[in-house]
Scaffold this motif. Structure first.
Motif, short mmCIF file in Angstrom:
data_model
loop_
_atom_site.label_atom_id
_atom_site.label_comp_id
_atom_site.label_asym_id
_atom_site.label_seq_id
_atom_site.Cartn_x
_atom_site.Cartn_y
_atom_site.Cartn_z
N VAL A 117 0.91 -0.96 0.23
CA VAL A 117 0.09 -0.32 -0.11
C VAL A 117 0.94 1.20 0.32
CG1 VAL A 117 -1.77 -1.06 1.09
CG2 VAL A 117 0.09 0.31 2.66
N ASN A 124 -3.20 7.91 -3.69
CA ASN A 124 -4.49 7.07 -3.91
C ASN A 124 -5.38 6.02 -2.72
OD1 ASN A 124 -5.36 9.11 -5.78
ND2 ASN A 124 -5.50 7.95 -7.75
N ASP A 125 -6.52 6.07 -2.63
CA ASP A 125 -6.32 4.52 -1.82
C ASP A 125 -6.61 3.41 -2.18
OD1 ASP A 125 -6.09 5.66 1.18
OD2 ASP A 125 -8.15 6.40 0.93
N PHE A 126 -5.40 2.26 -2.57
CA PHE A 126 -5.05 1.22 -3.64
C PHE A 126 -4.28 -0.09 -2.44
CE2 PHE A 126 -1.22 3.30 -5.01
CZ PHE A 126 -0.64 2.52 -5.94
N SER A 127 -4.42 -1.10 -2.67
CA SER A 127 -3.94 -2.20 -2.23
C SER A 127 -3.29 -2.98 -3.62
CB SER A 127 -4.26 -2.90 -0.76
OG SER A 127 -5.25 -3.76 -2.05
N GLU A 151 -6.95 -2.59 -5.83
CA GLU A 151 -7.99 -2.75 -5.71
C GLU A 151 -8.51 -1.40 -5.01
OE1 GLU A 151 -10.71 -6.67 -4.84
OE2 GLU A 151 -8.60 -6.18 -3.35
N SER A 152 -8.76 -0.17 -5.20
CA SER A 152 -9.77 0.78 -5.20
C SER A 152 -10.99 0.63 -4.75
CB SER A 152 -9.02 1.60 -5.65
OG SER A 152 -9.56 1.47 -7.03
N ASP A 153 -11.91 1.75 -4.18
CA ASP A 153 -12.83 2.00 -4.02
C ASP A 153 -13.56 1.52 -5.09
OD1 ASP A 153 -12.64 2.59 -1.46
OD2 ASP A 153 -12.19 4.55 -1.20
N THR A 154 -12.89 1.93 -6.13
CA THR A 154 -13.86 2.41 -7.75
C THR A 154 -13.29 1.29 -8.60
OG1 THR A 154 -12.87 4.45 -8.28
CG2 THR A 154 -14.49 4.48 -6.96
N SER A 155 -12.28 0.47 -8.51
CA SER A 155 -11.26 0.31 -9.82
C SER A 155 -10.69 -1.23 -9.35
CB SER A 155 -10.30 0.99 -10.12
OG SER A 155 -11.21 2.15 -10.82
N GLU A 156 -10.12 -1.61 -10.03
CA GLU A 156 -9.55 -3.21 -10.41
C GLU A 156 -9.02 -3.60 -11.03
OE1 GLU A 156 -11.48 -7.61 -10.34
OE2 GLU A 156 -11.92 -6.89 -8.32
N HIS A 181 -13.59 -0.13 -14.09
CA HIS A 181 -13.52 0.71 -13.31
C HIS A 181 -15.40 1.52 -13.08
CE1 HIS A 181 -12.77 4.77 -12.05
NE2 HIS A 181 -13.96 5.49 -12.74
#
Length: 186
Positions: A117, A124-127, A151-156, A181
């Motif tokens: 992370v 941006n928040d992603f892992s 992965e993030s809140d809106t995307s993979e 997305h």
């Protein structure tokens, strides 16, 4: 004449027996030395290690439940390692896995549920997850040939293999890149 043959044969047998025993002792010494080289010279429960550059800036922190160092190969085996990579004394990347190997204090091989992370407030928040990751700590390059999932809140995004230039935050996916997305509703 017969006595000479018997004495010669007995002497030859004694020499062969002595050499065989000496070879066994030498073999035993080699085996013992080899086993000694494979034993850890230290084991640490609850490792917390910090590394600094020439100017005294913190560049990395490694924590692990257990660390065992093997001097013959200069490898440290890590259980449940957690790594913080810093830039300008600020944490830049956080990385965790089930197991790890620190090789000659330069390469870190992480295996089993590797999670990466970014830790900057501007990121941006992603892992990012994968099964294994090799990090060159000197060159600040992370690499894997395994499946990667971001992965993030809106995307993979998924891919097979990637290389990350950690200091530049640049990721290069190797193959089979797939993304999805879903924009946030206003």
């Amino acid at each position: 004449m017969r006595k000479r043959y018997i004495v010669t044969i007995l002497t030859a047998l004694a020499i062969v027996a002595y050499m065989t025993l000496d070879d066994r002792n030498a073999s035993d010494e080699i085996i013992i030395e080899s086993l000694t080289d494979q034993e850890p010279d230290y084991i640490i429960e609850g490792l917390n290690s910090e590394s600094f550059d020439e100017q005294g800036n913190l560049i990395q922190q490694i924590a692990a439940r257990k660390a065992s160092h093997y001097p013959a190969d200069d490898i440290t085996l890590l259980e449940a390692p957690a790594v913080l990579l810093h830039e300008n004394n600020l944490p830049k990347w956080g990385i965790k896995s089930n197991h790890g190997q620190l090789i000659k204090d330069q390469n870190l091989l992480l295996e089993g549920d590797v999670i990466i992370v970014p830790l900057q407030s501007t990121a941006n928040d992603f892992s990012l997850t994968t099964e294994s990751l090799n990090i060159d700590l000197q060159e600040k390059i992370a690499d894997t040939d395994q499946t990667v999932l971001i992965e993030s809140d809106t995307s993979e995004l998924s891919a097979i293999g990637m290389t990350i230039l950690l200091d530049k935050q640049l990721v290069n996916f190797k193959s089979q890149v797939r993304g999805r997305h879903v924009p946030k509703a206003p």
